[in-house]
Design a protein around this motif. Sequence first.
Motif, PDB file in Angstrom:
ATOM      1  N   LEU A  50      38.127  31.764  35.832  1.00  0.00           N
ATOM      2  CA  LEU A  50      38.245  32.103  37.250  1.00  0.00           C
ATOM      3  C   LEU A  50      39.696  32.331  37.655  1.00  0.00           C
ATOM      4  O   LEU A  50      39.992  33.213  38.456  1.00  0.00           O
ATOM      5  CB  LEU A  50      37.628  30.986  38.107  1.00  0.00           C
ATOM      6  CG  LEU A  50      37.589  31.233  39.618  1.00  0.00           C
ATOM      7  CD1 LEU A  50      36.808  32.495  39.936  1.00  0.00           C
ATOM      8  CD2 LEU A  50      36.971  30.030  40.343  1.00  0.00           C
ATOM      9  N   GLY A  51      40.604  31.532  37.102  1.00  0.00           N
ATOM     10  CA  GLY A  51      42.020  31.698  37.427  1.00  0.00           C
ATOM     11  C   GLY A  51      42.534  33.069  37.051  1.00  0.00           C
ATOM     12  O   GLY A  51      43.215  33.740  37.841  1.00  0.00           O
ATOM     13  N   ASP A  52      42.210  33.518  35.838  1.00  0.00           N
ATOM     14  CA  ASP A  52      42.639  34.842  35.381  1.00  0.00           C
ATOM     15  C   ASP A  52      42.031  35.943  36.247  1.00  0.00           C
ATOM     16  O   ASP A  52      42.697  36.937  36.568  1.00  0.00           O
ATOM     17  CB  ASP A  52      42.232  35.060  33.922  1.00  0.00           C
ATOM     18  CG  ASP A  52      43.030  34.185  32.970  1.00  0.00           C
ATOM     19  OD1 ASP A  52      44.129  33.741  33.367  1.00  0.00           O
ATOM     20  OD2 ASP A  52      42.564  33.940  31.843  1.00  0.00           O
ATOM     21  N   LYS A  68      33.686  43.896  49.560  1.00  0.00           N
ATOM     22  CA  LYS A  68      32.501  43.594  48.749  1.00  0.00           C
ATOM     23  C   LYS A  68      32.754  43.676  47.248  1.00  0.00           C
ATOM     24  O   LYS A  68      31.963  43.145  46.464  1.00  0.00           O
ATOM     25  CB  LYS A  68      31.369  44.555  49.130  1.00  0.00           C
ATOM     26  CG  LYS A  68      30.892  44.419  50.566  1.00  0.00           C
ATOM     27  CD  LYS A  68      30.403  43.012  50.860  1.00  0.00           C
ATOM     28  CE  LYS A  68      29.918  42.882  52.302  1.00  0.00           C
ATOM     29  NZ  LYS A  68      29.497  41.485  52.624  1.00  0.00           N
ATOM     30  N   ASP A  69      33.823  44.331  46.829  1.00  0.00           N
ATOM     31  CA  ASP A  69      34.061  44.472  45.394  1.00  0.00           C
ATOM     32  C   ASP A  69      34.680  43.223  44.773  1.00  0.00           C
ATOM     33  O   ASP A  69      34.818  43.140  43.543  1.00  0.00           O
ATOM     34  CB  ASP A  69      34.970  45.673  45.121  1.00  0.00           C
ATOM     35  CG  ASP A  69      36.348  45.504  45.758  1.00  0.00           C
ATOM     36  OD1 ASP A  69      36.452  44.777  46.763  1.00  0.00           O
ATOM     37  OD2 ASP A  69      37.315  46.104  45.255  1.00  0.00           O
ATOM     38  N   ILE A  70      35.022  42.218  45.583  1.00  0.00           N
ATOM     39  CA  ILE A  70      35.658  41.016  45.051  1.00  0.00           C
ATOM     40  C   ILE A  70      34.640  40.054  44.446  1.00  0.00           C
ATOM     41  O   ILE A  70      34.864  39.482  43.367  1.00  0.00           O
ATOM     42  CB  ILE A  70      36.465  40.298  46.165  1.00  0.00           C
ATOM     43  CG1 ILE A  70      37.638  41.173  46.598  1.00  0.00           C
ATOM     44  CG2 ILE A  70      36.973  38.941  45.681  1.00  0.00           C
ATOM     45  CD1 ILE A  70      38.478  40.577  47.710  1.00  0.00           C
ATOM     46  N   ALA A  71      33.512  39.872  45.128  1.00  0.00           N
ATOM     47  CA  ALA A  71      32.514  38.891  44.686  1.00  0.00           C
ATOM     48  C   ALA A  71      32.029  39.120  43.246  1.00  0.00           C
ATOM     49  O   ALA A  71      31.947  38.156  42.462  1.00  0.00           O
ATOM     50  CB  ALA A  71      31.332  38.878  45.656  1.00  0.00           C
ATOM     51  N   PRO A  72      31.676  40.362  42.830  1.00  0.00           N
ATOM     52  CA  PRO A  72      31.238  40.564  41.433  1.00  0.00           C
ATOM     53  C   PRO A  72      32.296  40.144  40.413  1.00  0.00           C
ATOM     54  O   PRO A  72      31.953  39.603  39.349  1.00  0.00           O
ATOM     55  CB  PRO A  72      30.978  42.071  41.368  1.00  0.00           C
ATOM     56  CG  PRO A  72      30.671  42.468  42.768  1.00  0.00           C
ATOM     57  CD  PRO A  72      31.544  41.609  43.621  1.00  0.00           C
ATOM     58  N   MET A  73      33.562  40.368  40.726  1.00  0.00           N
ATOM     59  CA  MET A  73      34.628  39.963  39.811  1.00  0.00           C
ATOM     60  C   MET A  73      34.726  38.441  39.721  1.00  0.00           C
ATOM     61  O   MET A  73      34.954  37.878  38.648  1.00  0.00           O
ATOM     62  CB  MET A  73      35.960  40.557  40.277  1.00  0.00           C
ATOM     63  CG  MET A  73      35.983  42.075  40.304  1.00  0.00           C
ATOM     64  SD  MET A  73      37.523  42.752  40.960  1.00  0.00           S
ATOM     65  CE  MET A  73      38.667  42.334  39.638  1.00  0.00           C
ATOM     66  N   LEU A  74      34.514  37.777  40.848  1.00  0.00           N
ATOM     67  CA  LEU A  74      34.544  36.308  40.846  1.00  0.00           C
ATOM     68  C   LEU A  74      33.362  35.729  40.070  1.00  0.00           C
ATOM     69  O   LEU A  74      33.494  34.697  39.396  1.00  0.00           O
ATOM     70  CB  LEU A  74      34.528  35.779  42.291  1.00  0.00           C
ATOM     71  CG  LEU A  74      35.789  36.059  43.120  1.00  0.00           C
ATOM     72  CD1 LEU A  74      35.594  35.547  44.545  1.00  0.00           C
ATOM     73  CD2 LEU A  74      37.005  35.406  42.485  1.00  0.00           C
ATOM     74  N   GLY A 107      44.700  31.712  41.908  1.00  0.00           N
ATOM     75  CA  GLY A 107      44.772  31.812  40.452  1.00  0.00           C
ATOM     76  C   GLY A 107      45.853  30.929  39.862  1.00  0.00           C
ATOM     77  O   GLY A 107      45.649  30.290  38.821  1.00  0.00           O
ATOM     78  N   SER A 108      46.988  30.855  40.518  1.00  0.00           N
ATOM     79  CA  SER A 108      48.094  30.016  40.034  1.00  0.00           C
ATOM     80  C   SER A 108      47.729  28.540  40.091  1.00  0.00           C
ATOM     81  O   SER A 108      48.037  27.780  39.173  1.00  0.00           O
ATOM     82  CB  SER A 108      49.352  30.283  40.867  1.00  0.00           C
ATOM     83  OG  SER A 108      49.779  31.611  40.725  1.00  0.00           O
ATOM     84  N   TYR A 109      47.069  28.139  41.172  1.00  0.00           N
ATOM     85  CA  TYR A 109      46.625  26.750  41.295  1.00  0.00           C
ATOM     86  C   TYR A 109      45.657  26.379  40.167  1.00  0.00           C
ATOM     87  O   TYR A 109      45.798  25.340  39.512  1.00  0.00           O
ATOM     88  CB  TYR A 109      45.932  26.531  42.642  1.00  0.00           C
ATOM     89  CG  TYR A 109      46.856  26.142  43.777  1.00  0.00           C
ATOM     90  CD1 TYR A 109      47.520  24.926  43.776  1.00  0.00           C
ATOM     91  CD2 TYR A 109      47.047  26.993  44.868  1.00  0.00           C
ATOM     92  CE1 TYR A 109      48.357  24.566  44.824  1.00  0.00           C
ATOM     93  CE2 TYR A 109      47.883  26.643  45.917  1.00  0.00           C
ATOM     94  CZ  TYR A 109      48.531  25.428  45.885  1.00  0.00           C
ATOM     95  OH  TYR A 109      49.362  25.072  46.924  1.00  0.00           O
ATOM     96  N   ILE A 110      44.685  27.235  39.938  1.00  0.00           N
ATOM     97  CA  ILE A 110      43.663  26.948  38.923  1.00  0.00           C
ATOM     98  C   ILE A 110      44.292  26.890  37.532  1.00  0.00           C
ATOM     99  O   ILE A 110      43.968  25.994  36.730  1.00  0.00           O
ATOM    100  CB  ILE A 110      42.547  28.016  38.972  1.00  0.00           C
ATOM    101  CG1 ILE A 110      41.775  27.898  40.290  1.00  0.00           C
ATOM    102  CG2 ILE A 110      41.583  27.847  37.795  1.00  0.00           C
ATOM    103  CD1 ILE A 110      40.746  28.995  40.497  1.00  0.00           C
TER     104      ILE A 110
END
Length: 325
Positions: free
Chosen positions: A268-270, A253-259, A199-202
């Motif tokens: 995407l960074g936020d 599995k809960d990460i992909a929907p947030m992405l 996130g910091s990079y983006i």
Amino acid sequence: MQKSSESWEEVEVYEKLAFLLSAHMSVVEALSIMKYTETITYLKKGIALHQILKTKKIHTHIVSRISQVERTGTLAQACADIAQTLEKEREIKSKITLALLYPTILFLVTTGIVVFLVAYIFPKMLPLFMTSKTALPMTTRTVLWVSHSVIHFWWVYVIVIFTVVVFVLHKREFFLNHTPLVEDWFKAQKISQYFSRIGSYIDSGISLDIATTECAQVEPTIRYKAAFIHVAESIEQGISFSYVIEQHSLFPKDIAPMLIVGENSGRLGDMCKKIAEQYDRKFSNLTKKYTTAIEPLAMLCMGGVVGFVALSMITPLYSITQHVQ
């Protein structure tokens, strides 16, 4: 390049540099106010800041981050993010230290008490036990054997303890990744750290493919480095970030929907930082949970060991008294 006394590992350094750069000062002007004259000298010679930091053996992820933002002109934001990252890492170390402090103290105290009883007190009572015609109980015979081995073969215990410590340190990554409960705790910390850096990079204007590549390169653990390299290579092939994360077994599995939401909204960074915050809270909660559970268990273990030794000394005394009567 000579060794410098200028510190680049403190949170306050990056916080101050970020503040000065955000006030539209140049790097040289900001460092001049901070009295970093040696760094200024090298900058004026045409040496890039990340190259200067690399010679000072600063953490790899900081050097990598500075290297990328020097090209995008977002050094102020990067310094603020680095300060935040260092602060989080300091908090994590503090949490781990506090979590291990209490059981470590109990272990050392218990060990000291047991060694004192077995190696000093018990041998003084041994003649009384040996002259008694009553059979010694199993607990006493066990402590008797331990006492004899500690006194005459203490060096064996030293070698065994040293070997175990070296083995655990050498295989610490294996234990962190495969020990029940510890695995979830370690994964939460790693995922939080990874998405915080992404996130910091983006947010600093660095593309996702470069961000994932840089994060993979600075990861020290073998298992997570392999996973992060796979993510970076897949993104370079044009596969979406969310799809790669969803398909990889290491990521929950809960990460992909947030992405997906972050990719579709252009934030995407936020979203990566939100994921990092979520798993940082999980890490903190697990640390608190395990610490709360360890304290009574450590007390029970301490009481059990000391009680066993004390029982082994009291029981034969009671039998001798009964026999005399």
